[in-house]
Design a protein around this motif. Structure first.
Motif, mmCIF file in Angstrom:
data_model
loop_
_atom_site.group_PDB
_atom_site.id
_atom_site.type_symbol
_atom_site.label_atom_id
_atom_site.label_comp_id
_atom_site.label_asym_id
_atom_site.label_seq_id
_atom_site.Cartn_x
_atom_site.Cartn_y
_atom_site.Cartn_z
ATOM 1 N N GLN A 139 0.950 -1.205 -0.017
ATOM 2 C CA GLN A 139 -0.096 0.079 0.034
ATOM 3 C C GLN A 139 0.661 1.220 0.029
ATOM 4 N N LEU A 140 0.454 2.170 -0.818
ATOM 5 C CA LEU A 140 1.390 3.476 -0.814
ATOM 6 C C LEU A 140 0.258 4.721 -0.310
ATOM 7 N N TYR A 141 0.873 5.393 0.576
ATOM 8 C CA TYR A 141 0.354 6.561 1.238
ATOM 9 C C TYR A 141 1.163 8.026 1.103
ATOM 10 N N ARG A 142 0.115 9.025 1.003
ATOM 11 C CA ARG A 142 0.963 10.329 0.834
ATOM 12 C C ARG A 142 0.643 11.183 1.802
ATOM 13 N N ILE A 143 1.436 12.017 2.503
ATOM 14 C CA ILE A 143 1.174 12.946 3.538
ATOM 15 C C ILE A 143 1.425 14.589 2.869
ATOM 16 N N GLY A 144 0.314 15.125 2.728
ATOM 17 C CA GLY A 144 0.236 16.421 1.834
ATOM 18 C C GLY A 144 1.065 17.627 2.654
ATOM 19 N N ASN A 145 1.349 17.550 3.856
ATOM 20 C CA ASN A 145 2.059 18.671 4.548
ATOM 21 C C ASN A 145 2.914 18.243 5.635
ATOM 22 N N VAL A 146 4.164 17.989 5.373
ATOM 23 C CA VAL A 146 4.888 17.068 6.677
ATOM 24 C C VAL A 146 5.245 18.048 7.595
ATOM 25 N N VAL A 147 4.994 19.424 7.514
ATOM 26 C CA VAL A 147 5.248 20.202 8.875
ATOM 27 C C VAL A 147 3.976 20.590 9.440
ATOM 28 N N ALA A 148 2.949 20.059 9.128
ATOM 29 C CA ALA A 148 1.362 20.161 9.618
ATOM 30 C C ALA A 148 1.613 20.232 11.365
ATOM 31 N N ALA A 149 0.776 20.718 11.625
ATOM 32 C CA ALA A 149 0.381 20.277 13.288
ATOM 33 C C ALA A 149 -0.165 18.673 13.325
ATOM 34 N N ALA A 150 0.473 18.550 14.469
ATOM 35 C CA ALA A 150 0.274 16.785 14.655
ATOM 36 C C ALA A 150 -1.071 16.535 14.358
ATOM 37 N N ASN A 151 -2.065 17.105 14.787
ATOM 38 C CA ASN A 151 -3.432 16.448 14.617
ATOM 39 C C ASN A 151 -4.051 16.868 13.103
ATOM 40 N N GLN A 152 -2.907 17.381 12.134
ATOM 41 C CA GLN A 152 -3.360 17.461 10.843
ATOM 42 C C GLN A 152 -2.705 16.540 9.779
#
Length: 202
Positions: A139-152
């Motif tokens: 499975q491949l995943y993506r995180i759109g904003n790596v410096v976002a707040a922890a809950n985002q």
């Protein structure tokens, strides 16, 4: 370089490393048993957490809260540095974790944020695009904003909407370019250990 912990020299089973912007080297230990198709398996060597190595004073320091089963095998370490804040990501046998370290402080005692629960095999971060991709099995995943707040920090499963990933394939290898517009490369590996296809995307 000798690693001395508690006045004793020890040997660390190193599996991953990355060097931060201040030249500190982050070292992930351990390597767990993981099959690649039906051809072979890696041997298991239990790790001892994540260490920071300062090349100036030649000192190793265990990052608190990492000498446990969540970090017995650290597969990949990577980071982003943004406006005086150092974000360290660790892909391990049990999940994807992130530290938010403010420059000039000693805040490593914090408990890292668990971004994803479950084995994470591969991790690549595009500092240009502020984006991360990681794989868990096939499975491949993506995180759109790596410096976002922890809950985002909300990973999106690309495999659920793209049939190129997942299915009967066993795993994948990821690479990333920090400059190309086509910046993600994914090698999909079949259950027999052979390559199925190589994909690239922007």
């Amino acid at each position: 370089v000798p690693c001395v912990i508690g006045a004793k020299e020890v040997y660390l089973p190193i599996n991953s490393m990355t060097q931060g912007p201040d030249n500190t080297i982050y070292i992930g230990t351990g390597n767990d048993d993981h099959p690649y198709g039906t051809t072979y398996q890696k041997m298991f060597v239990k790790g001892m957490g994540i260490y920071r190595y300062n090349p100036v004073d030649v000192a190793f320091e265990l990052i608190p809260n990492t000498n446990n089963d969540n970090f017995k095998s650290v597969h990949v370490l990577d980071y982003v540095y943004d406006n005086g804040v150092f974000y360290l990501y660790a892909a391990t046998n049990s999940g994807l974790y992130r530290w938010r370290h403010v420059e000039g402080t000693n805040d490593w005692n914090q408990t890292p944020t668990a971004v994803f629960n479950g084995r994470v095999d591969q991790l690549v971060i595009s500092r240009v695009h502020n984006t991360a991709f990681f794989s868990s099995g096939n499975q491949l995943y993506r995180i759109g904003n790596v410096v976002a707040a922890a809950n985002q920090l909300n990973p999106v499963n690309i495999s659920s909407t793209n049939t190129a990933f997942g299915g009967s394939n066993s795993c994948m290898k990821l690479a990333i370019s920090q400059t190309d517009t086509t910046y993600l490369y994914a090698m999909v590996i079949k259950a027999n250990g052979m390559m199925d296809a190589l994909y690239m995307t922007n």
